[in-house]
Motif scaffolding. Structure first.
Motif, PDB file in Angstrom:
ATOM      1  N   GLY A  70       0.788  -1.222   0.000  1.00  0.00           N
ATOM      2  CA  GLY A  70       0.000   0.000   0.000  1.00  0.00           C
ATOM      3  C   GLY A  70       0.822   1.274   0.000  1.00  0.00           C
ATOM      4  N   VAL A  71       2.104   1.178  -0.349  1.00  0.00           N
ATOM      5  CA  VAL A  71       2.953   2.364  -0.462  1.00  0.00           C
ATOM      6  C   VAL A  71       3.527   2.410  -1.876  1.00  0.00           C
ATOM      7  CG1 VAL A  71       3.543   2.373   2.003  1.00  0.00           C
ATOM      8  CG2 VAL A  71       5.048   1.195   0.374  1.00  0.00           C
ATOM      9  N   PRO A  72       3.921   3.598  -2.348  1.00  0.00           N
ATOM     10  CA  PRO A  72       4.515   3.684  -3.685  1.00  0.00           C
ATOM     11  C   PRO A  72       5.777   2.835  -3.802  1.00  0.00           C
ATOM     12  CG  PRO A  72       3.883   5.866  -2.910  1.00  0.00           C
ATOM     13  CD  PRO A  72       3.734   4.929  -1.742  1.00  0.00           C
ATOM     14  N   VAL A  73       5.995   2.293  -5.003  1.00  0.00           N
ATOM     15  CA  VAL A  73       7.155   1.446  -5.274  1.00  0.00           C
ATOM     16  C   VAL A  73       7.838   1.939  -6.543  1.00  0.00           C
ATOM     17  CG1 VAL A  73       7.950  -0.893  -5.840  1.00  0.00           C
ATOM     18  CG2 VAL A  73       6.114  -0.574  -4.163  1.00  0.00           C
ATOM     19  N   LEU A  74       9.166   2.050  -6.467  1.00  0.00           N
ATOM     20  CA  LEU A  74       9.998   2.355  -7.623  1.00  0.00           C
ATOM     21  C   LEU A  74      10.917   1.177  -7.863  1.00  0.00           C
ATOM     22  CD1 LEU A  74      11.447   4.029  -9.792  1.00  0.00           C
ATOM     23  CD2 LEU A  74      12.740   5.161  -7.940  1.00  0.00           C
ATOM     24  N   GLY A  75      10.777   0.527  -9.005  1.00  0.00           N
ATOM     25  CA  GLY A  75      11.664  -0.566  -9.381  1.00  0.00           C
ATOM     26  C   GLY A  75      12.747  -0.061 -10.311  1.00  0.00           C
ATOM     27  N   ILE A  76      13.997  -0.408 -10.003  1.00  0.00           N
ATOM     28  CA  ILE A  76      15.142   0.003 -10.807  1.00  0.00           C
ATOM     29  C   ILE A  76      15.763  -1.241 -11.432  1.00  0.00           C
ATOM     30  CG2 ILE A  76      17.466   0.991 -10.706  1.00  0.00           C
ATOM     31  CD1 ILE A  76      16.476   2.794  -8.421  1.00  0.00           C
ATOM     32  N   CYS A  77      15.870  -1.262 -12.758  1.00  0.00           N
ATOM     33  CA  CYS A  77      16.477  -2.364 -13.513  1.00  0.00           C
ATOM     34  C   CYS A  77      15.802  -3.691 -13.133  1.00  0.00           C
ATOM     35  CB  CYS A  77      17.989  -2.383 -13.318  1.00  0.00           C
ATOM     36  SG  CYS A  77      18.854  -3.338 -14.583  1.00  0.00           S
ATOM     37  N   LEU A  78      16.472  -4.606 -12.428  1.00  0.00           N
ATOM     38  CA  LEU A  78      15.814  -5.852 -12.021  1.00  0.00           C
ATOM     39  C   LEU A  78      14.540  -5.555 -11.243  1.00  0.00           C
ATOM     40  CD1 LEU A  78      15.632  -8.943 -11.607  1.00  0.00           C
ATOM     41  CD2 LEU A  78      17.076  -8.638  -9.577  1.00  0.00           C
ATOM     42  N   GLY A  79      14.557  -4.522 -10.415  1.00  0.00           N
ATOM     43  CA  GLY A  79      13.354  -4.160  -9.657  1.00  0.00           C
ATOM     44  C   GLY A  79      12.177  -3.868 -10.567  1.00  0.00           C
ATOM     45  N   MET A  80      12.427  -3.153 -11.668  1.00  0.00           N
ATOM     46  CA  MET A  80      11.372  -2.883 -12.655  1.00  0.00           C
ATOM     47  C   MET A  80      10.909  -4.171 -13.315  1.00  0.00           C
ATOM     48  SD  MET A  80      11.591  -0.519 -16.066  1.00  0.00           S
ATOM     49  CE  MET A  80      10.655  -0.919 -17.546  1.00  0.00           C
ATOM     50  N   GLN A  81      11.851  -5.053 -13.622  1.00  0.00           N
ATOM     51  CA  GLN A  81      11.500  -6.300 -14.304  1.00  0.00           C
ATOM     52  C   GLN A  81      10.671  -7.210 -13.406  1.00  0.00           C
ATOM     53  OE1 GLN A  81      15.437  -7.569 -15.418  1.00  0.00           O
ATOM     54  NE2 GLN A  81      15.798  -5.617 -16.455  1.00  0.00           N
ATOM     55  N   VAL A  82      11.039  -7.303 -12.124  1.00  0.00           N
ATOM     56  CA  VAL A  82      10.249  -8.095 -11.181  1.00  0.00           C
ATOM     57  C   VAL A  82       8.846  -7.503 -11.060  1.00  0.00           C
ATOM     58  CG1 VAL A  82      10.010  -8.735  -8.743  1.00  0.00           C
ATOM     59  CG2 VAL A  82      12.224  -8.971  -9.881  1.00  0.00           C
ATOM     60  N   LEU A  83       8.762  -6.190 -10.963  1.00  0.00           N
ATOM     61  CA  LEU A  83       7.473  -5.503 -10.903  1.00  0.00           C
ATOM     62  C   LEU A  83       6.628  -5.848 -12.125  1.00  0.00           C
ATOM     63  CD1 LEU A  83       5.483  -3.300  -9.917  1.00  0.00           C
ATOM     64  CD2 LEU A  83       7.050  -1.596 -10.824  1.00  0.00           C
ATOM     65  N   ALA A  84       7.242  -5.802 -13.302  1.00  0.00           N
ATOM     66  CA  ALA A  84       6.508  -6.101 -14.539  1.00  0.00           C
ATOM     67  C   ALA A  84       5.985  -7.538 -14.539  1.00  0.00           C
ATOM     68  CB  ALA A  84       7.402  -5.863 -15.754  1.00  0.00           C
ATOM     69  N   VAL A  85       6.843  -8.495 -14.208  1.00  0.00           N
ATOM     70  CA  VAL A  85       6.447  -9.909 -14.219  1.00  0.00           C
ATOM     71  C   VAL A  85       5.332 -10.155 -13.209  1.00  0.00           C
ATOM     72  CG1 VAL A  85       7.227 -12.240 -13.671  1.00  0.00           C
ATOM     73  CG2 VAL A  85       8.626 -10.773 -15.129  1.00  0.00           C
ATOM     74  N   GLU A  86       5.478  -9.600 -12.003  1.00  0.00           N
ATOM     75  CA  GLU A  86       4.484  -9.827 -10.947  1.00  0.00           C
ATOM     76  C   GLU A  86       3.130  -9.224 -11.281  1.00  0.00           C
ATOM     77  OE1 GLU A  86       4.649 -11.820  -8.385  1.00  0.00           O
ATOM     78  OE2 GLU A  86       6.702 -12.363  -8.929  1.00  0.00           O
ATOM     79  N   ARG A  87       3.114  -8.196 -12.110  1.00  0.00           N
ATOM     80  CA  ARG A  87       1.855  -7.539 -12.465  1.00  0.00           C
ATOM     81  C   ARG A  87       1.327  -7.976 -13.829  1.00  0.00           C
ATOM     82  NH1 ARG A  87       1.030  -6.877  -7.667  1.00  0.00           N
ATOM     83  NH2 ARG A  87       0.537  -4.884  -6.708  1.00  0.00           N
ATOM     84  N   GLY A  88       1.956  -8.998 -14.435  1.00  0.00           N
ATOM     85  CA  GLY A  88       1.407  -9.571 -15.660  1.00  0.00           C
ATOM     86  C   GLY A  88       2.080  -9.139 -16.940  1.00  0.00           C
ATOM     87  N   GLY A  89       3.249  -8.491 -16.847  1.00  0.00           N
ATOM     88  CA  GLY A  89       4.009  -8.142 -18.037  1.00  0.00           C
ATOM     89  C   GLY A  89       4.968  -9.256 -18.410  1.00  0.00           C
ATOM     90  N   ARG A  90       5.851  -8.947 -19.356  1.00  0.00           N
ATOM     91  CA  ARG A  90       6.782  -9.967 -19.826  1.00  0.00           C
ATOM     92  C   ARG A  90       8.177  -9.373 -19.954  1.00  0.00           C
ATOM     93  NH1 ARG A  90       7.646 -11.988 -24.963  1.00  0.00           N
ATOM     94  NH2 ARG A  90       6.017 -10.638 -25.794  1.00  0.00           N
TER      95      ARG A  90
END
Length: 193
Positions: A70-90
């Motif tokens: 419930g707080v804002p999240v900023l994913g950097i590099c791998l962090g962005m990729q994990v965020l994408a995969v977990e939310r249904g991206g590829r």
């Protein structure tokens, strides 16, 4: 004071993310990616880069759980990729692997994370892996000639990702990315989101 926790995905620049946040007046702490979410008290979370691939088992440790705090999240590099995969991206391996200077074209001047950056911004990025398909409800906010999705946002959930490393000196306007994320966290706290 705004408190932003950096989740360490064992990347080489994680300590620089903590320093960049401290330099703009944010209270920060670096925690391992296996830390239970209930032990994290934060107004926002940064998911660091790291050497793993987002589709590997246990990549990003418990990062998927931090997305639901419930707080804002900023994913950097791998962090962005994990965020994408977990939310249904590829995510797929990139054609251009190692670290290099890249010119990112900002697509959305209204985006709260990257919209204030110059329309063409030089960044330091690795593209060993990259997001190739946005998750539902996300918008592409930046692109380059070697990567179609350099940054992304879901402003309704305050979830953001950048392929590049705003914490390193090679990136232009990296401090602005952290300042903008702090502003997102402060607005979310004020609204009770």
């Amino acid at each position: 004071m705004t408190r932003i926790v950096v989740v360490d995905n064992h990347g080489q620049f994680t300590h620089l993310e903590g320093r960049a946040l401290r330099d703009i007046g944010v209270e920060t702490e670096i925690v391992d990616n296996t830390t239970p979410p209930e032990e994290i008290e934060a107004d926002g979370i940064v998911l660091s880069g790291g050497p793993d691939s987002a589709d590997e088992p246990d990549a990003g440790g418990r990062c998927d759980e931090y997305l639901d705090m419930g707080v804002p999240v900023l994913g950097i590099c791998l962090g962005m990729q994990v965020l994408a995969v977990e939310r249904g991206g590829r995510v797929e391996p990139g054609e251009y692997g190692g670290y290099a200077d890249v010119t990112v074209e900002i697509d959305d001047p209204e985006d709260p994370l990257v919209g204030s950056l110059a329309p063409e911004t030089r960044v330091w990025a690795s593209h060993a892996d990259q997001v190739v398909e946005l998750p539902p409800d996300f918008e592409r906010t930046g692109r380059s000639d070697i990567c179609g999705i350099e940054s992304m946002s879901d402003t309704s959930e305050n979830l953001f990702g950048v392929q590049w490393h705003p914490e390193v000196a090679h990136t232009e306007e990296g401090e602005a990315v952290f300042e903008n994320f702090r502003a997102v966290c402060e607005r979310a706290t004020e609204r009770g989101i």
